[in-house]
Structures are given as C-alpha cells and as structure tokens.
Design an enzyme around this catalytic site. Sequence first.
Site, PDB file in Angstrom:
ATOM      1  N   SER A 186       0.762  -1.109   0.072  1.00 17.72           N
ATOM      2  CA  SER A 186      -0.094   0.145  -0.044  1.00 17.72           C
ATOM      3  C   SER A 186       0.986   1.431  -0.050  1.00 17.72           C
ATOM      4  CB  SER A 186      -1.064   0.236   1.151  1.00 17.72           C
ATOM      5  OG  SER A 186      -1.673   1.430   0.670  1.00 17.72           O
ATOM      6  N   GLU A 315      -8.278  -5.452  -4.586  1.00 17.08           N
ATOM      7  CA  GLU A 315      -7.861  -4.423  -3.947  1.00 17.08           C
ATOM      8  C   GLU A 315      -9.233  -3.558  -3.217  1.00 17.08           C
ATOM      9  OE1 GLU A 315      -5.052  -4.088  -3.333  1.00 17.08           O
ATOM     10  OE2 GLU A 315      -3.338  -5.077  -4.120  1.00 17.08           O
ATOM     11  N   HIS A 429      -7.435  -5.316  -0.415  1.00 18.17           N
ATOM     12  CA  HIS A 429      -6.582  -4.689  -0.192  1.00 18.17           C
ATOM     13  C   HIS A 429      -5.539  -5.394   0.762  1.00 18.17           C
ATOM     14  CE1 HIS A 429      -3.553  -1.445  -0.551  1.00 18.17           C
ATOM     15  NE2 HIS A 429      -4.184  -0.626   0.502  1.00 18.17           N
TER      16      HIS A 429
END
Length: 530
Positions: A186, A315, A429
């Site tokens: 991320s 995600e 995610h």
Amino acid sequence: MDDTVVTVREGKLRGKIKSDFAGNDFYSFQGIPYAKPPLGKLRFKAPQPPEKWEGVRDATEDGNECYAKSNTYSRSEDCLYINVFTKQIHAKELKPVMFWIHGGGFTTGSSHSIIYGPEYLITEDIVLVTFNYRLGVLGFLSFEDSSLGVPGNAGLKDMVMALKWVQNNITVFSGDPNNVTIFGESAGGASVTLLMLSPMAKGLFHKAIIQSGSALNGWVRGKRSTVYSLARVVGIESNDDEVILEQLQELSIEDLYHGANKLGEPFLVGVMRPFGPIVESNSSESSFINEEPISLLKSGRYQKVPAIIGYCSREGMFIYGLCSKQPSTLLSDETIVPYWLNLRIGSPQYNSAVQRIKDFYFNGKDPLENTDDIFRLYTDNFFLLGIHNIARYLQETGNTPTYFYKFSMDTGLNFMKSFLAIWEPGACHADDFSYLFKNGFAPEDIEPESFEHTGIQRMVRLWTNFAKFGNPTPDPNDKILPITWRPMENQRFNYLEIGEELEMNVDPEKEAMDFWNNLYREYSASRAKL
C-alpha cells in the site's frame, strides 16, 4: 544463542530470543533509534543522525508508534525506531537483508510486531528489518520558503535515514549491506517506487518488491501549501511563514493533529490529500524528489534494480468497505474520476467521464445488484492502473527484470476482508501481507498442508528467493514452487497468479487497463486543443 548483546555505532543493545514459525530460535532487537527524536525545533524537518548512548540499551520491545489518529499502541513524536530480526550475529557469511515499509496511507500504521511479526519470513536465511516513519502532518507538512528547511517529505526522508542506518550497522546482525531488498505494501509499496525515483536513496538498496501501491496511484499525492489552511484552523493569525512554523512547532501534538484532521485526510482518487508525498520545489537542502514521477519513469532516470510488483485481485473491497461506513461517498464522483485526468469538477467533460466509467463497469445496471462490479472499479482506478503502468515503465525503460503478480489467494489468513465483513470471493487490499508476517488476526494454529500453510510457504519462499537471488523461482525442483515465474518481456505482459495454484498468464485486466489509458490519452488530447 545465549549472548543477546551486540554493539552498533551508537552503543550496545540487548535483544531477546524468540521462536519462528518452524519452531527454531532467532534473535530479536526492537526499538532501536535510527535518528534523533524529531522534537521541538526538529518537528517537520528532515531526520538527524541518531545520538549515542551509554551502557546497554534494552531492545526487547517495540518502540513508540509514530503519532497518528488511529494508531492504538504507544504513539509519540519520539518514534523513529527500527527493528532487526536475524538467525545469527556476527556470522562470517552475510545474509540478504529485507527492509519492510509498512502501509497505512501515509496517515496511520507502524511496524508493531502485533501486525508485522517476523516469525514467517525469518524461517528463511535472511535478515529482516522493520521500522517506523512519520505520518500525516508530522511527516508531510511543507513550506514554500526554502530557508525554513521544511520543503516536505520528512516521512520519506525518514526512510532514507533508516536505510543509511542499515548500511552502517547491519553487518553486526549478519546482514549484507550490499544486498538489501526494500519491500512494502500500500503506502509502503508506493514508498518503494518513490525510493527508486529519489536521488537521496541511490545506492542504499539493490532490489525492490512493490505490493499494492505505486507513485502513480491517485491517493498517494499530497497538496502543496496546505500550511496556511492549517494555521487558520489552529488559530495562528500571522501570515509570516517563519512565525507560523515557530508556532506550529510549539503547538501541542494533540492540538496539531486536531487541526490537521479538520482539513480531512481523504483516501480518494479524485481529491489530493492535504498531507502526503509531494514534488518538492528547489530548496537549499537536498530534495527527496523534485520532478514528477511520470517524467522520471518515462525517461529512465531512476534506480534500476530487479523488481517484483503486483496487486490483490479485489483491492477495491477495501475502498467499498471504507465507503460503506460513509454511504454518501459510495460511488461518489470523487471515488470514480481520478484527479490526474485533470478535469474541472462539474464540467461537461467531467460529467462525461463519470458516465463513461459507469457505463464500462456497470453497463446500465444498478451497481448494487452486483457489488463485484464496484470492487472491480475501485480495484482498477484506486490501485491496479497505477501499479500496471509503473510496471510497464520499469520494463520498457529499465535493464533489469520485472516480475508481475496477481494475488488471489482467499483463506482464513485474509484478515482485511474479514475485518470489513466482506465475504465475496477474492483477495482484498492488504490481504497479502498476512502470508509474509504473523499478525494478531491469524488463527492460533495453522494446520500443515492447509491452504493457509501452503500460502505462507509459497509467499515466503518467493519473496526470500528474490531477495537472495534476484529470481523468485531459481530452483526448478522446488516442490513448494512447482513453476517458473517469467519476468515481463517486450510486448508480453507476463504475470504470475498466486492463488490456490500458481499459474503463469498474460495481460492482467487488459480490457480495463486499455479503457483507462485510452480515456487519459483522449482527455489529454482534448485539453491540448483548448
């Protein structure tokens, strides 16, 4: 393994002995200062080298987390600490170093072992490093007046300082300073790409793993000159930059963050956040980055190292989960149209873009009838497009291999999806790093031969192979990895799907990627005619 005291440049450290996932012992050294505490007049400024200490410093517990709204453990401005995990001390044969950069949108998160426990990765013969860096306003406030020494990106400069600490000290822990792999997820993945682009980080690492984030993702960038808005909300009446800086440095940390939070911290693609990575203006001190990332990538002016880059299959579940807590944001224009299309909000072109995007993903149907269409939209415009494009630039302008992956494993270790109470198929995610790090959300007992156990073995082996050899599948006889992961090639976008099985494929989400890139080219051309 009785002696747990080592000597680094700044002094002596006492660590402790722990057991890894396989039941073998390793050394743990935590809460080591890698920079001077950024307090008082050092608030907002680039990190300074660490100070020496007398005696033996205890290094058996996590250091303070960097101050952030949602960090839950010991949060503080005094937070620039690094952790090292190793099987051996002072070994004759130095080991590859893996340097982890945590995620959290540049606004939250830390290296705390309850989330990033070393027990999985340290089963392999590597040295693992984790650390904290400044977040939000403390890490990303900037002034245009270069004489004040706050040009921005202090949090990214913390990362450079931590990498310099590794260069100076890692041999003590049997780590090889000439074989350092930076990896992150991320905001951590975006940071890896920014470090590749930054002249400040040149020579400090040798391989890169980029997970679910890149410098080209819309949510990464921060605004310039938000300091004046911040000054107003905290009650500073002066227009003098020097006075504003002095008063912000004297403000209590609670009042500072209360004011910063009033400016918002949107995790959106259509709105730039008030505090995040910026392209610095020319200043009297070294810049972390002073050119647009896209220009550096297209021209090949970056640190060319072997790279792994990829994403989780869904995600966008994460964005859906965030929006569900504030229903007015679900499918709002700011979550659909990226700011880099550079369209004036409410203009005919902007409204046309909104409709075209909705038509592509929903085809005239109610999106709530099939939430997977929303997941796909948010996967593509928040994450995959920027990741996909940066991979293309690395392959086209670099001279080192780039390995692309799609992570679709879906087991009891996918903690983020469980946390968000989303039960549809796919990997959300942040679901991938639970197969690399032991965390407090993992099942207590992971059964041998289970999908969870196999997933951990595969991810750990792929990532550590890459750190060791620059090739994630060097051994054709490895039963854990019964496949050859081929890097990207000219005109051939190879990728490995990491799911219940390992499978090589070509062109991930080609139709969607072509749609977005064509949309950008079309609106760029129309703007050029104005």
